[in-house]
Design an enzyme around this catalytic site. Structure first.
Site, PDB file in Angstrom:
ATOM      1  N   SER A   1      36.841  49.474  38.171  1.00 47.14           N
ATOM      2  CA  SER A   1      35.970  48.277  38.201  1.00 47.14           C
ATOM      3  C   SER A   1      36.110  47.533  39.521  1.00 47.14           C
ATOM      4  O   SER A   1      35.128  47.066  40.093  1.00 47.14           O
ATOM      5  CB  SER A   1      36.288  47.346  37.017  1.00 47.14           C
ATOM      6  OG  SER A   1      37.503  46.636  37.213  1.00 47.14           O
ATOM      7  N   LYS A   2      37.338  47.420  40.025  1.00 48.54           N
ATOM      8  CA  LYS A   2      37.546  46.647  41.260  1.00 48.54           C
ATOM      9  C   LYS A   2      37.115  47.432  42.509  1.00 48.54           C
ATOM     10  O   LYS A   2      36.617  46.841  43.472  1.00 48.54           O
ATOM     11  CB  LYS A   2      39.012  46.218  41.362  1.00 48.54           C
ATOM     12  CG  LYS A   2      39.448  45.215  40.279  1.00 48.54           C
ATOM     13  CD  LYS A   2      38.682  43.898  40.336  1.00 48.54           C
ATOM     14  CE  LYS A   2      39.301  42.837  39.429  1.00 48.54           C
ATOM     15  NZ  LYS A   2      38.608  41.547  39.461  1.00 48.54           N
TER      16      LYS A   2
ATOM     17  N   SER B   1      40.848  42.983  43.777  1.00 50.16           N
ATOM     18  CA  SER B   1      42.278  43.271  43.559  1.00 50.16           C
ATOM     19  C   SER B   1      42.741  44.284  44.584  1.00 50.16           C
ATOM     20  O   SER B   1      41.941  45.076  45.099  1.00 50.16           O
ATOM     21  CB  SER B   1      42.476  43.844  42.148  1.00 50.16           C
ATOM     22  OG  SER B   1      43.772  44.379  42.011  1.00 50.16           O
TER      23      SER B   1
ATOM     24  N   TYR C   1      40.557  49.241  35.199  1.00 54.35           N
ATOM     25  CA  TYR C   1      40.663  48.114  36.123  1.00 54.35           C
ATOM     26  C   TYR C   1      40.429  48.570  37.562  1.00 54.35           C
ATOM     27  O   TYR C   1      39.627  47.960  38.297  1.00 54.35           O
ATOM     28  CB  TYR C   1      42.042  47.474  35.970  1.00 54.35           C
ATOM     29  CG  TYR C   1      42.220  46.181  36.715  1.00 54.35           C
ATOM     30  CD1 TYR C   1      41.559  45.028  36.305  1.00 54.35           C
ATOM     31  CD2 TYR C   1      43.060  46.097  37.824  1.00 54.35           C
ATOM     32  CE1 TYR C   1      41.729  43.831  36.987  1.00 54.35           C
ATOM     33  CE2 TYR C   1      43.239  44.908  38.505  1.00 54.35           C
ATOM     34  CZ  TYR C   1      42.567  43.781  38.084  1.00 54.35           C
ATOM     35  OH  TYR C   1      42.739  42.597  38.758  1.00 54.35           O
TER      36      TYR C   1
ATOM     37  N   ASN D   1      35.241  35.004  39.992  1.00 56.45           N
ATOM     38  CA  ASN D   1      36.679  35.185  39.773  1.00 56.45           C
ATOM     39  C   ASN D   1      37.009  35.743  38.386  1.00 56.45           C
ATOM     40  O   ASN D   1      38.021  36.425  38.232  1.00 56.45           O
ATOM     41  CB  ASN D   1      37.377  33.839  39.978  1.00 56.45           C
ATOM     42  CG  ASN D   1      38.787  33.841  39.408  1.00 56.45           C
ATOM     43  OD1 ASN D   1      39.709  34.407  40.000  1.00 56.45           O
ATOM     44  ND2 ASN D   1      38.947  33.229  38.239  1.00 56.45           N
TER      45      ASN D   1
HETATM   46  P1  NDP Z   1      43.639  34.861  33.774  1.00 60.18           P
HETATM   47  O1  NDP Z   1      43.654  35.744  32.570  1.00 60.18           O
HETATM   48  O2  NDP Z   1      44.659  33.807  33.929  1.00 60.18           O
HETATM   49  O3  NDP Z   1      42.189  34.205  33.926  1.00 60.18           O
HETATM   50  C1  NDP Z   1      41.044  34.965  33.716  1.00 60.18           C
HETATM   51  C2  NDP Z   1      39.855  34.047  33.711  1.00 60.18           C
HETATM   52  O4  NDP Z   1      38.672  34.826  33.530  1.00 60.18           O
HETATM   53  C3  NDP Z   1      39.910  33.035  32.596  1.00 60.18           C
HETATM   54  O5  NDP Z   1      39.565  31.770  33.115  1.00 60.18           O
HETATM   55  C4  NDP Z   1      38.861  33.520  31.614  1.00 60.18           C
HETATM   56  O6  NDP Z   1      38.201  32.422  31.010  1.00 60.18           O
HETATM   57  C5  NDP Z   1      37.880  34.210  32.542  1.00 60.18           C
HETATM   58  N1  NDP Z   1      37.071  35.202  31.846  1.00 60.18           N
HETATM   59  C6  NDP Z   1      37.428  36.422  31.404  1.00 60.18           C
HETATM   60  N2  NDP Z   1      36.389  37.023  30.805  1.00 60.18           N
HETATM   61  C7  NDP Z   1      35.358  36.148  30.876  1.00 60.18           C
HETATM   62  C8  NDP Z   1      34.016  36.182  30.424  1.00 60.18           C
HETATM   63  N3  NDP Z   1      33.510  37.256  29.776  1.00 60.18           N
HETATM   64  N4  NDP Z   1      33.227  35.108  30.657  1.00 60.18           N
HETATM   65  C9  NDP Z   1      33.708  34.017  31.292  1.00 60.18           C
HETATM   66  N5  NDP Z   1      34.975  33.939  31.750  1.00 60.18           N
HETATM   67  C10 NDP Z   1      35.786  34.989  31.536  1.00 60.18           C
HETATM   68  O7  NDP Z   1      43.669  35.878  35.004  1.00 60.18           O
HETATM   69  P2  NDP Z   1      43.850  35.685  36.583  1.00 60.18           P
HETATM   70  O8  NDP Z   1      43.709  34.287  36.977  1.00 60.18           O
HETATM   71  O9  NDP Z   1      45.046  36.446  36.952  1.00 60.18           O
HETATM   72  O10 NDP Z   1      42.596  36.541  37.081  1.00 60.18           O
HETATM   73  C11 NDP Z   1      41.531  36.011  37.855  1.00 60.18           C
HETATM   74  C12 NDP Z   1      40.960  37.128  38.711  1.00 60.18           C
HETATM   75  O11 NDP Z   1      41.975  37.581  39.611  1.00 60.18           O
HETATM   76  C13 NDP Z   1      40.513  38.357  37.914  1.00 60.18           C
HETATM   77  O12 NDP Z   1      39.297  38.840  38.432  1.00 60.18           O
HETATM   78  C14 NDP Z   1      41.622  39.353  38.174  1.00 60.18           C
HETATM   79  O13 NDP Z   1      41.194  40.687  38.083  1.00 60.18           O
HETATM   80  C15 NDP Z   1      42.027  38.987  39.587  1.00 60.18           C
HETATM   81  N6  NDP Z   1      43.352  39.447  39.979  1.00 60.18           N
HETATM   82  C16 NDP Z   1      44.465  38.997  39.316  1.00 60.18           C
HETATM   83  C17 NDP Z   1      45.714  39.463  39.679  1.00 60.18           C
HETATM   84  C18 NDP Z   1      46.980  39.031  38.997  1.00 60.18           C
HETATM   85  O14 NDP Z   1      48.027  39.666  39.220  1.00 60.18           O
HETATM   86  N7  NDP Z   1      46.963  37.974  38.200  1.00 60.18           N
HETATM   87  C19 NDP Z   1      45.865  40.456  40.770  1.00 60.18           C
HETATM   88  C20 NDP Z   1      44.632  40.845  41.383  1.00 60.18           C
HETATM   89  C21 NDP Z   1      43.424  40.349  41.008  1.00 60.18           C
HETATM   90  P3  NDP Z   1      38.065  32.146  29.425  1.00 60.18           P
HETATM   91  O15 NDP Z   1      39.308  32.609  28.787  1.00 60.18           O
HETATM   92  O16 NDP Z   1      37.838  30.666  29.383  1.00 60.18           O
HETATM   93  O17 NDP Z   1      36.834  32.905  29.033  1.00 60.18           O
END
Ligand code: NDP
Length: 255
Positions: A156-157, A140, A153, A89
């Site tokens: 990547s997706k 996504s 983005y 995720n």
């Molecule tokens: P958030 O920014 O709220 O959460 C992102 C999460 O990814 C955090 O928990 C962060 O953890 C973790 N993360 C990022 N980089 C790393 C890394 N290098 N190593 C470990 N953890 C990492 O975003 P969302 O919840 O919105 O996104 C979750 C997924 O959903 C993503 O893949 C996003 O592309 C996808 N998505 C989101 C949409 C949206 O509109 N929100 C729409 C479509 C897809 P930490 O900070 O602890 O490292």
């Protein structure tokens, strides 16, 4: 409970969609490895699980998906002795299109959203072969159709979606299923993390509401429920599927 005693790794469990996935999976009986870099936020997720699900097993794995695949596997197996499901995720956004492309940002987005997934899935695979487990990738709507101005983005997706389909075919003979969910706009911290705040965010949100055929944006739990379904034996005949959770947006023609 559809995931009773299953051991599930959830990356990005410290925020947004990942934290919701952890909650839904815990309610379905899963034991969880909560992966992220922000330990305080991972602890907050774990506290929520403990408040909601009596006796839940959830361990924090402080790790960066771009470089800590071996550590994530080793700590999960040390805690639970097996791995049944991997939920990839964790992900980040990038800004802009080709003209204003920042190539370092492009590398960072691809490194997290694609290369990190490839590395972790490869590292977990021997355990999934043993358990005949499953992978669920959080992709996504931007993987399914192009959006001008979201180059890193979207690329990547889209690549992640092809990874899902290819690995699903490769692993099907061994009984390991690989699927993805493809959400539309969901309110989380993901936009703030790249500096989209205040008026810019409000305008983006209004455009998002108007551009989803169902006339609203999505909720983290709408994505999490779909992940739980694909992770469980309820989806036992489903592999290589890209499941849009986007209010119908993937069917719109790009403008
Ligand atoms: P958030 O920014 O709220 O959460 C992102 C999460 O990814 C955090 O928990 C962060 O953890 C973790 N993360 C990022 N980089 C790393 C890394 N290098 N190593 C470990 N953890 C990492 O975003 P969302 O919840 O919105 O996104 C979750 C997924 O959903 C993503 O893949 C996003 O592309 C996808 N998505 C989101 C949409 C949206 O509109 N929100 C729409 C479509 C897809 P930490 O900070 O602890 O490292």
């Amino acid at each position: 409970m559809s995931l009773s005693e299953k051991v599930v790794i959830v990356t990005g469990a410290s925020s947004g969609i990942g934290a919701a996935i952890a909650q839904v999976l815990a309610r379905e009986g899963a034991r969880l490895a909560l992966v992220g870099r922000n330990v305080a936020n991972l602890e907050a997720t774990r506290r929520t699980l403990q408040q909601q699900v009596k006796g839940v097993r959830a361990e924090i794995v402080a790790a960066d998906v771009t470089k800590d695949a071996a550590l994530i596997v080793q700590q999960t197996v040390a805690q639970f002795g097996r791995i049944d499901v991997l939920v990839n995720n964790a992900g980040i956004l990038g800004k802009g299109g080709l003209i204003d492309l920042d190539i370092e940002e492009f590398d960072s987005v691809l490194n997290t959203n694609l290369r990190g997934v490839v590395l972790l899935t490869k590292a977990v695979l021997p355990h999934l072969l043993e358990t005949k487990g499953a992978v669920v990738n959080v992709s996504s709507c931007a993987g399914l159709r192009p959006f001008a101005g979201a180059l890193s983005y979207g690329v990547s997706k889209a690549a992640l979606d092809q990874f899902t389909r290819i690995v699903a075919l490769e692993m099907a003979p061994q009984g390991v299923r690989v699927n993805s969910v493809n959400p539309g706009f969901v309110v989380t911290n993901i936009h703030e993390r790249i500096g989209i705040v205040d008026e810019e965010y409000k305008a983006m949100l209004q455009r998002a509401i108007a551009s989803h055929p169902l006339g609203r944006v999505g909720d983290v739990f709408e994505v999490a429920e779909a992940v739980a379904f694909l992770a469980s034996s309820k989806a036992s005949f489903t592999t290589g599927a890209l499941f849009p959770i986007d209010g119908g947006k993937h069917n719109l023609t790009p403008r």
